[in-house]
Write a protein that holds these residues in place. Sequence first.
Motif, PDB file in Angstrom:
ATOM      1  N   GLN A 186     -21.593   5.016   1.815  1.00 16.87           N
ATOM      2  CA  GLN A 186     -20.839   4.586   2.989  1.00 16.87           C
ATOM      3  C   GLN A 186     -19.362   4.489   2.604  1.00 16.87           C
ATOM      4  N   ALA A 187     -18.500   4.887   3.511  1.00 21.79           N
ATOM      5  CA  ALA A 187     -17.062   4.800   3.236  1.00 21.79           C
ATOM      6  C   ALA A 187     -16.291   4.718   4.542  1.00 21.79           C
ATOM      7  N   LEU A 188     -15.200   3.965   4.522  1.00 22.74           N
ATOM      8  CA  LEU A 188     -14.307   3.858   5.670  1.00 22.74           C
ATOM      9  C   LEU A 188     -12.867   3.991   5.179  1.00 22.74           C
ATOM     10  N   GLY A 189     -12.035   4.636   5.985  1.00 20.08           N
ATOM     11  CA  GLY A 189     -10.636   4.814   5.626  1.00 20.08           C
ATOM     12  C   GLY A 189      -9.750   3.866   6.406  1.00 20.08           C
ATOM     13  N   ILE A 190      -8.711   3.368   5.759  1.00 25.47           N
ATOM     14  CA  ILE A 190      -7.757   2.458   6.387  1.00 25.47           C
ATOM     15  C   ILE A 190      -6.388   3.121   6.334  1.00 25.47           C
ATOM     16  N   SER A 191      -5.833   3.440   7.494  1.00 28.12           N
ATOM     17  CA  SER A 191      -4.506   4.056   7.513  1.00 28.12           C
ATOM     18  C   SER A 191      -3.459   2.996   7.189  1.00 28.12           C
ATOM     19  N   VAL A 192      -2.539   3.337   6.287  1.00 29.88           N
ATOM     20  CA  VAL A 192      -1.425   2.459   5.914  1.00 29.88           C
ATOM     21  C   VAL A 192      -0.154   3.200   6.327  1.00 29.88           C
ATOM     22  N   GLY A 193       0.347   2.890   7.507  1.00 28.91           N
ATOM     23  CA  GLY A 193       1.425   3.658   8.098  1.00 28.91           C
ATOM     24  C   GLY A 193       0.830   4.692   9.057  1.00 28.91           C
TER      25      GLY A 193
END
Length: 293
Positions: A186-193
Amino acid sequence: MAILELTKAEKEKILVDIARLAAAAGEGAQRICGGPSNIKSVILTGEDIANIRDAILPLCGDDGRLNMYMYGDWKGLDEVIKNDEPMAILVMGTDATRSHLGWNCGACGFATCGEFNKHAREVREGPTRGRGTAQGGPCCMWLLQDFGIAVVTAAAAVYEMGVPTRIHTSFGSMAVACGYLDGCMQALGISVGPWRLGTWDEWYNRPTMKGTFSLEDIYGDLWRCFPTHFAGFNGRGRPLTKTDPAWQAKGIYCAHVYDEEYENKRKAAGAKFAEVTAQIRQKVQERRQQGGK
């Protein structure tokens, strides 16, 4: 005292530092299960963000109509890359298919953790390897909740530092497919900008999508994805479908059909996706072998 002007590289470094702090907050968050953290984090910039963008497009089709929602993420990244804007993506992953708890709570559908682990191992070692459309399984519900706590804590940390952010299933899934988080199901991405004025609209209202699809496209897609939102009262077992304001007089009902044209497009998209991500995985592995970051 020197007057400092922030360059693109310096802005990107700031966003990477924020992503690092967010990863620390996420991995160090309070957890239900206790014990050592089984969460992995990677930070992507530059070429690696372009790899995520390139991996998304095959699943959407060139016109985006195979997956209109994921296409929004692709188009947002494409705009960032075309405009050479500073951005980072924090990807957090885990493997919730192995339970060490021994709580035998039954939330996974099995009476004991031992039965769950046996079944999960058979799935992982089977032909599908437990990979679904976006995430893998089956999962221990408690470990999955711990993972969710870690991800939302990390995203909140980015927000508290005044940087626009959002959690993306697509970025996480693409990161696993491209080989950035081997061993994670399982993986989730977090946008930074990205670093720009009005970025909130980029990921929520998505102005870059304006004019891409017609109102009929969007309405039809919502109707297909969420038919229960458009259903009348089901007391007689066959609710009318709310296709438009005159739905009560039209007598239109939902039905299950095999859409051969769509299935052929979906399978072709899956084959193209496998080809593109295999190429990216190879590049990522070569960089690691050469000691590149």
